[in-house]
Enzyme design. Structure first.
Site, short mmCIF file in Angstrom:
data_model
loop_
_atom_site.label_atom_id
_atom_site.label_comp_id
_atom_site.label_asym_id
_atom_site.label_seq_id
_atom_site.Cartn_x
_atom_site.Cartn_y
_atom_site.Cartn_z
N HIS A 170 51.34 37.27 54.04
CA HIS A 170 49.94 37.06 53.63
C HIS A 170 49.25 35.93 54.38
CE1 HIS A 170 50.15 39.62 49.92
NE2 HIS A 170 51.44 39.28 49.98
N LYS B 41 36.10 32.13 45.59
CA LYS B 41 37.47 32.17 46.16
C LYS B 41 38.03 30.77 46.06
CE LYS B 41 35.36 33.62 49.95
NZ LYS B 41 36.09 34.80 50.41
N ARG B 42 39.34 30.61 46.29
CA ARG B 42 39.90 29.27 46.30
C ARG B 42 39.16 28.39 47.31
NH1 ARG B 42 44.77 28.25 43.28
NH2 ARG B 42 44.79 26.25 44.33
N LYS C 259 38.17 28.65 54.59
CA LYS C 259 37.21 29.58 53.96
C LYS C 259 35.77 29.08 54.12
CE LYS C 259 40.64 31.18 50.53
NZ LYS C 259 40.77 32.64 50.76
N THR D 252 40.15 39.92 49.44
CA THR D 252 40.01 41.06 48.54
C THR D 252 38.73 40.92 47.73
OG1 THR D 252 41.53 39.88 47.09
CG2 THR D 252 42.42 41.74 48.31
N LYS E 187 35.76 43.69 46.38
CA LYS E 187 35.20 43.79 45.01
C LYS E 187 33.69 43.66 45.06
CE LYS E 187 39.43 41.54 43.63
NZ LYS E 187 40.08 40.23 43.44
C1 26Q Z 1 53.94 28.11 48.63
C2 26Q Z 1 54.87 27.09 48.52
C3 26Q Z 1 54.87 26.24 47.42
C4 26Q Z 1 53.92 26.42 46.43
C5 26Q Z 1 52.99 27.45 46.54
C6 26Q Z 1 53.00 28.28 47.65
C7 26Q Z 1 52.00 29.36 47.77
C8 26Q Z 1 51.46 29.95 46.64
C9 26Q Z 1 50.49 30.92 46.76
C10 26Q Z 1 51.59 29.80 49.00
C11 26Q Z 1 50.62 30.80 49.11
C12 26Q Z 1 50.06 31.35 47.98
C13 26Q Z 1 49.02 32.39 48.03
C14 26Q Z 1 48.49 32.86 49.12
C15 26Q Z 1 47.39 33.84 49.07
O1 26Q Z 1 46.80 34.07 48.03
N1 26Q Z 1 47.07 34.46 50.20
C16 26Q Z 1 46.00 35.45 50.22
O2 26Q Z 1 46.58 36.72 49.97
C17 26Q Z 1 45.59 37.71 49.82
C18 26Q Z 1 46.28 39.00 49.43
O3 26Q Z 1 46.96 39.53 50.53
C19 26Q Z 1 44.76 37.85 51.08
O4 26Q Z 1 43.72 38.76 50.83
C20 26Q Z 1 44.18 36.51 51.50
O5 26Q Z 1 43.56 36.62 52.77
C21 26Q Z 1 45.28 35.47 51.57
O6 26Q Z 1 44.73 34.19 51.83
#
Ligand code: 26Q
Length: 831
Positions: A374, A565-566, A571, A673, A677
Site C-alpha cells: 500500500h 483524509k489523514r 497529501k 479511495t 467515494k
Molecule cells: C506501520 C508500523 C507501525 C505502526 C503503524 C504502521 C502503519 C499503519 C497503517 C502503516 C501504514 C498504515 C496505513 C496505510 C494506509 O492507509 N495506506 C493507504 O492505503 C489505501 C488503501 O490501499 C490507499 O488507497 C492509500 O493510497 C494508502 O495511503
C-alpha cells in the site's frame, strides 16, 4: 483450543423458527427483546434501551443466515480466503444490517408507532474505528464485497479496546487526542466465542535434536504465553442470504491470578501480572506510515497471526485431516506487511508441529499467501531490529534466516553472483544495524504481490521492488482498489439513492457498472435539476450540523470543497490551505468583487507523534478562525476543519461535496479511495495525476475532472535537478503575499510567529512534497472550477457523469479480481 463437542442428538431438536420479517412479527420481537432480552419496561425505556432492543432484534435475523452460510460452505468443501489485517474501519453496523435484510421500512413503521425515530437510534451506536485510514477502510469494504459476492471470505484482526483516538481541538486550535472507549457499553454486534481460545507464545529459546536421516527437530521452549479469545462480528452481504464474519482476537492473561502474591499483601502486583498480557490488545497504533520498531507492535502482529493460523489450521484439519491439501482449500491475503510474520509461522507449524520437510512446507506456504503493498515510500517499508526479533520470536528468526539463505543462493545463481543485488534483496538489512525486512519476506513467501492502483503497481515494479520484479515478473500484478456502493451510496446518500432507483432501478446495488445508464439522463434537464436538488439537500443537512456543533453558519449555495483524509505532508493539505488564504486576500483586495462563494471543508486526523502534521491542523484552525470571523468576507468564503473524521462523519460529509480534493504530490498516493467515494456521490475531482486519480480520469473523461500539477516523472526530474521554492515565491506575487501573511502572524495561534517555521519549511530546498511547485497550476485550475460553477446546469451534467462512470471502482470488482486472479476461490451461492 480445548472445546470438545458433545455427541448428542441435538440435531433432533425441532428446527428453530425463522425469525419473522413482517411488521407484526418484528414488533413482537422488539417488545420481546426489550422485556426478556434486556429486562426493561418499554414504558420508560431510554434511547439506548431502544437501540439495544433493536440491535438484538436485527442480530437474531442475521444469525439464522450466518449459520446457514457456514453449513453451505462446509458441505460445498469450498476453498476459503482469509484476510489478515491489523486494521478494520467498520464504522456503525446497524444500518448496514437492516439494509441488507431489507428491514428499514418495516422498522421505521414499527418504531414510529411507539414514537421512536429509527434515524435517532442509529446515532446511539459508536463507530468501530479499528483502523487509521485508507488501508483499514479498504479491509472493511472488502469484507462487505466478499459477502455480497457470496465468497467464503473471512477477516481476522485484533479487537482493540481503544480504536483510533477521538480528535478534539483545543483553545488555540491544536489537536488533542482522547481515548475512544468504544466498548464502554456492550457491543451487540460481536459474539464472544469464549471457548475458541488459543495460546500464543513469545520469547524462550530453540533447541535442536537430530532426526534419523540427517534432518533436525526444533523445539521452541521456555516461552511466555498469552491467550487469544475470539469475538465474531457478522458480515452480511446484500444478497440477504450470505453472512460471513470478522473474527477479532482479544488478549487475556494465560496465568491464573497469583493468589500467593495476593495473600502476601501484594494486591497491586498480583493484578499487574494479569494485565500485562492484556496490554496486547489494548490500543491501535495511531500511526499510518512510518512509526518503526516498537516491541508492542511486533507482539500485536504475532499475537493475532498466531491465533488466526491456529484457527485456520484447526478448521482445515477437522474437515480434511491433513495439511497437504491446505493450498487447495485456503488462501491467505496479507494486508500490507503488518501480518507478514504469518509466513514463518506457517513454516513453523508445518515443520515443527507436523514434521513436514522444508521443501513441502515451503511449497504449501508459498501457494497459500499473497501480499498487497500500500505504499511506495521506501522509509515506510516495515523493518524490525534483528535483536528484538531474536528475543521475541527466536524460532521465527531461524526460519527467516533459512528462507533467506536458500533465496539468496537462487539470486546468486540467477544473477551471476551480483553482490549489490544480493545485498539489496536480502531479507536482512545489514547496513542499518541489522534489521529484518518484512516486505522482502512477504514477496519471497507469496505467490502473488499486488499494488492498489495501475500507476502504483507500475511504479512499484520499477522502484522499490525492481530487483524482485526482475527475478519474478509473473508474481507481480495490480488490483485497483474499490469501495462498497452499499455503504458509500446506498447508506450514506439516501436522497441520491432514491433518485437513481426511480430513474434506472436498483441493479447498481449489486453491480455498480449499471450506473452507466445514468449517463443518458445527464442530457435530461429535469433529471439534472433533481440531481442538483439532492446535492443541495445534502449540503443543507451538513450545514445544519456544522452550525449546531461548531457554531459556523454555512451557505448551502456556495461551492462545497472537501478534502477529507489523514493529515500528511504528501497529501498536501497545505496546498489547499494556501489556496484558502489566496481567496481570502482576493476578497480583501476587491471587497465588492463578484466571487463564487466557496466553503472549504477539511477533515482528518494527524498521527499524535507527527509534529508537522499537528502543526498543519493547528494552522488550518487558526486560518479558519480569522476568515470565518472577518465581516468583510461574509458568506463568500468559509473554511471549516471538521473534527474527528471517521466513517460516520465521512458518510455525512462526502455526499455534500461538490468538489473533491485529491492533490497529493504525483507518485506518492498509492491509490486513494476517498476519491472514489466522492466521485460516486457526484463530486468533481480536482487532482494530480496520482494513484487511482489516473484511472478515474480515464473513466469519467478529461472534460469531467480537473487535473493540474507536475506528473510523477516531472516530480522526479524536479527533485533530481534541484528544487528552489524560494525562487518560485519570489516570482509569484500572490503566493508571496499568502506566505508572508502566514509567516508574519496573520493567523496567530499561541503566538504571532508560531507558523513562521512551517512557511520556512515550505520554502526550503529539501521540502520533499513540492507544495509550491504546484501552487500556480493549482490556483489556475481552481479558477476553471469557479467558472464552471457559475454554470450550474453544466456543473450538474458533469457531476452526473461522474456518478454514472465510476462503476469500475466498486470493491465488488476488486474482490472478483482477487478471487479469480490471486485466490482461486469461487462463489458458493445458496441452493
Ligand atoms: C506501520 C508500523 C507501525 C505502526 C503503524 C504502521 C502503519 C499503519 C497503517 C502503516 C501504514 C498504515 C496505513 C496505510 C494506509 O492507509 N495506506 C493507504 O492505503 C489505501 C488503501 O490501499 C490507499 O488507497 C492509500 O493510497 C494508502 O495511503
Amino acid at each position: 483450543m480445548t472445546t470438545e463437542k458433545l455427541h448428542t442428538n441435538g440435531s433432533s431438536l425441532p428446527a428453530p423458527l425463522d425469525p419473522a420479517m413482517d411488521k407484526q412479527g418484528v414488533a413482537v420481537a422488539l417488545a420481546g427483546r426489550m422485556a426478556y432480552g434486556l429486562g426493561n419496561d418499554s414504558g420508560n425505556a431510554t434511547r439506548r434501551d431502544w437501540y439495544n432492543a433493536l440491535a438484538l432484534t436485527v442480530r437474531e435475523r442475521l444469525m439464522s443466515r450466518w449459520l446457514a452460510t457456514q453449513r453451505r460452505y462446509a458441505s460445498a468443501e469450498a476453498k476459503k480466503v482469509y484476510y489478515l489485517s491489523l486494521e478494520y474501519l467498520i464504522g456503525r453496523s446497524l444500518t448496514n444490517a437492516t439494509m441488507n435484510l431489507d428491514m428499514d421500512d418495516t422498522l421505521r413503521e414499527v418504531l414510529m408507532e411507539v414514537g421512536v425515530s429509527l434515524e435517532d437510534l442509529r446515532e446511539v451506536e459508536p463507530d468501530a474505528g479499528l483502523g487509521n485510514g485508507g488501508l483499514g477502510r479498504l479491509a472493511a469494504c472488502y469484507l462487505d464485497s466478499m459477502a455480497t459476492c457470496q465468497l467464503p471470505g473471512f477477516g481476522y484482526g485484533i479487537r482493540y479496546d481503544y480504536g483510533i483516538f477521538t480528535q478534539v481541538f483545543g483553545e488555540n486550535g491544536e489537536q488533542i487526542e482522547r481515548p475512544t472507549n468504544w466498548l464502554r457499553y456492550t457491543n451487540l454486534w460481536e459474539m464472544p466465542r469464549e471457548e475458541r481460545r488459543y495460546t500464543v507464545r513469545f520469547g524462550g529459546r530453540v533447541t535442536a535434536t537430530p532426526r534419523p536421516g540427517g534432518d533436525r527437530d526444533y523445539n521452541w521452549i521456555d516461552t511466555d504465553s498469552v491467550l487469544a479469545i475470539a469475538y465474531d462480528t457478522p458480515v452480511p452481504g446484500n444478497d440477504g442470504e450470505t453472512v460471513n464474519h470478522l473474527r477479532l482476537w482479544s488478549a487475556q492473561s494465560a496465568a491464573e491470578f497469583n493468589l500467593s502474591l495476593f495473600n502476601a499483601g501484594q494486591h497491586a502486583a498480583a493484578a499487574a501480572e494479569l494485565s500485562a498480557a492484556e496490554h496486547l490488545s489494548h490500543v491501535l497504533y495511531p500511526d499510518d506510515s512510518t512509526e518503526q520498531g516498537k516491541e508492542l507492535r511486533l507482539r500485536q502482529q504475532y499475537f493475532f497471526v498466531s491465533a488466526s493460523l491456529q484457527d485456520i489450521v484447526q478448521d482445515h484439519l477437522e474437515q480434511y485431516g491433513s495439511l497437504g491439501s491446505l493450498p487447495d482449500k485456503v488462501a491467505i491475503q496479507l494486508n500490507d506487511t503488518h501480518p507478514a510474520v504469518a509466513i514463518p509461522e506457517l513454516m513453523r507449524i508445518c515443520r515443527d508441529e507436523h514434521s513436514m520437510s522444508w521443501a513441502k512446507s515451503w511449497g504449501i506456504t508459498r501457494r497459500v499467501f499473497s501480499y498487497t503493498n500500500h505504499t511506495l515510500l521506501p522509509e515506510a517499508l516495515e523493518t524490525w531490529s534483528f535483536n528484538m526479533f531474536q528475543r521475541l520470536l527466536p524460532r521465527h528468526l531461524n526460519i527467516i534466516l533459512k528462507i533467506n539463505r536458500l533465496f539468496l543462493d537462487d539470486v546468486a545463481e540467477r544473477f551471476d553472483h551480483d553482490v549489490d543485488r544480493i545485498r539489496r534483496m536480502s531479507l536482512i538489512d545489514e547496513e542499518h544495524g541489522r534489521r529484518v525486512r518484512m516486505a522482502n519476506l512477504a514477496i519471497v513467501g507469496s505467490h502473488k504481490v499486488n499494488g492498489v492502483a495501475a500507476m502504483h503497481s507500475q511504479i512499484m515494479t520499477q522502484s522499490i521492488f525492481r530487483d524482485f520484479y526482475d527475478m519474478y515478473p509473473d508474481r507481480f500484478t495490480n488490483v485497483t482498489n474499490g469501495v462498497t456502493q452499499r455503504r458509500w451510496l446506498k447508506e450514506a446518500n439516501p436522497g441520491l439513492r432514491d433518485l437513481i432507483n426511480e430513474t434506472i432501478g436498483n441493479r447498481w446495488e449489486g453491480d455498480l457498472e449499471a450506473l452507466g445508464e445514468l449517463a443518458d439522463h445527464a442530457e435530461n434537464p429535469e433529471f439534472r435539476a433533481k440531481f442538483a436538488a439532492v446535492k443541495h439537500g445534502n449540503k443543507a443537512a451538513l450545514a445544519e450540523s456544522v452550525e449546531r456543533v461548531l457554531g459556523i453558519r454555512l451557505n448551502p449555495d456556495s461551492l462545497f470543497d472537501v478534502q477529507a483524509k489523514r493529515i500528511h505532508e504528501y497529501k498536501r493539505q497545505l496546498l489547499c490551505l494556501l489556496y484558502a488564504v489566496t481567496r481570502y486576500l482576493r476578497i480583501l483586495k476587491d471587497p465588492e468583487g463578484d466571487f463564487v462563494p466557496r466553503t472549504i471543508l477539511i477533515a482528518g486526523k494527524a498521527a499524535p507523534g507527527y509534529v508537522r502534521a499537528k502543526q498543519i491542523v493547528k494552522l488550518i484552525n487558526n486560518v479558519a478562525r480569522v476568515i470565518n470571523n472577518d465581516e468583510r468576507v461574509g458568506d463568500r468564503l468559509k473554511l471549516v476543519m471538521i473534527p474527528n473524521y471517521n466513517v460516520s462523519v465521512a458518510q455525512h460529509l462526502l455526499p455534500a461535496a461538490d468538489l473533491s480534493e485529491q492533490i497529493s504530490t504525483a507518485g506518492m498516493e498509492a491509490s486513494g479511495t476517498g476519491n472514489m467515494k466522492l466521485a460516486l456521490n457526484g463530486a468533481l475531482t480536482i487532482g494530480t495525476l496520482d494513484g487511482a486519480n489516473v484511472e478515474i480520469r480515464d473513466a469519467v473523461g478529461d472534460d469531467n475532472i480537473f487535473i493540474f500539477g507536475l506528473t510523477a516523472e516531472e516530480v522526479e526530474a524536479q527533485r533530481t535537478s534541484g528544487y528552489f521554492p524560494r525562487e518560485i515565491a519570489r516570482h509569484h506575487t500572490e503566493l508571496r503575499e499568502v506566505l508572508d501573511l502566514i509567516a508574519e502572524g496573520g493567523f496567530p495561534g499561541d503566538s504571532y510567529n508560531e507558523f513562521t517555521t512551517l512557511v520556512e519549511h515550505l520554502m526550503s530546498d529539501n521540502e520533499h512534497f513540492l507544495v509550491l511547485a504546484d501552487y500556480a497550476s493549482y490556483v489556475a485550475c481552481q479558477d476553471r472550477v469557479d467558472a464552471l460553477y457559475r454554470q450550474p446546469d453544466e456543473w450538474a451534467r458533469k457531476a452526473i457523469i461522474n456518478t454514472a462512470k465510476v462503476g469500475f471502482f466498486s470493491s465488488d470488482r476488486s474482490i472478483r479480481t482477487y478471487a479469480s486472479e490471486i485466490w482461486d476461490v469461487k462463489p458458493v451461492p445458496p441452493e
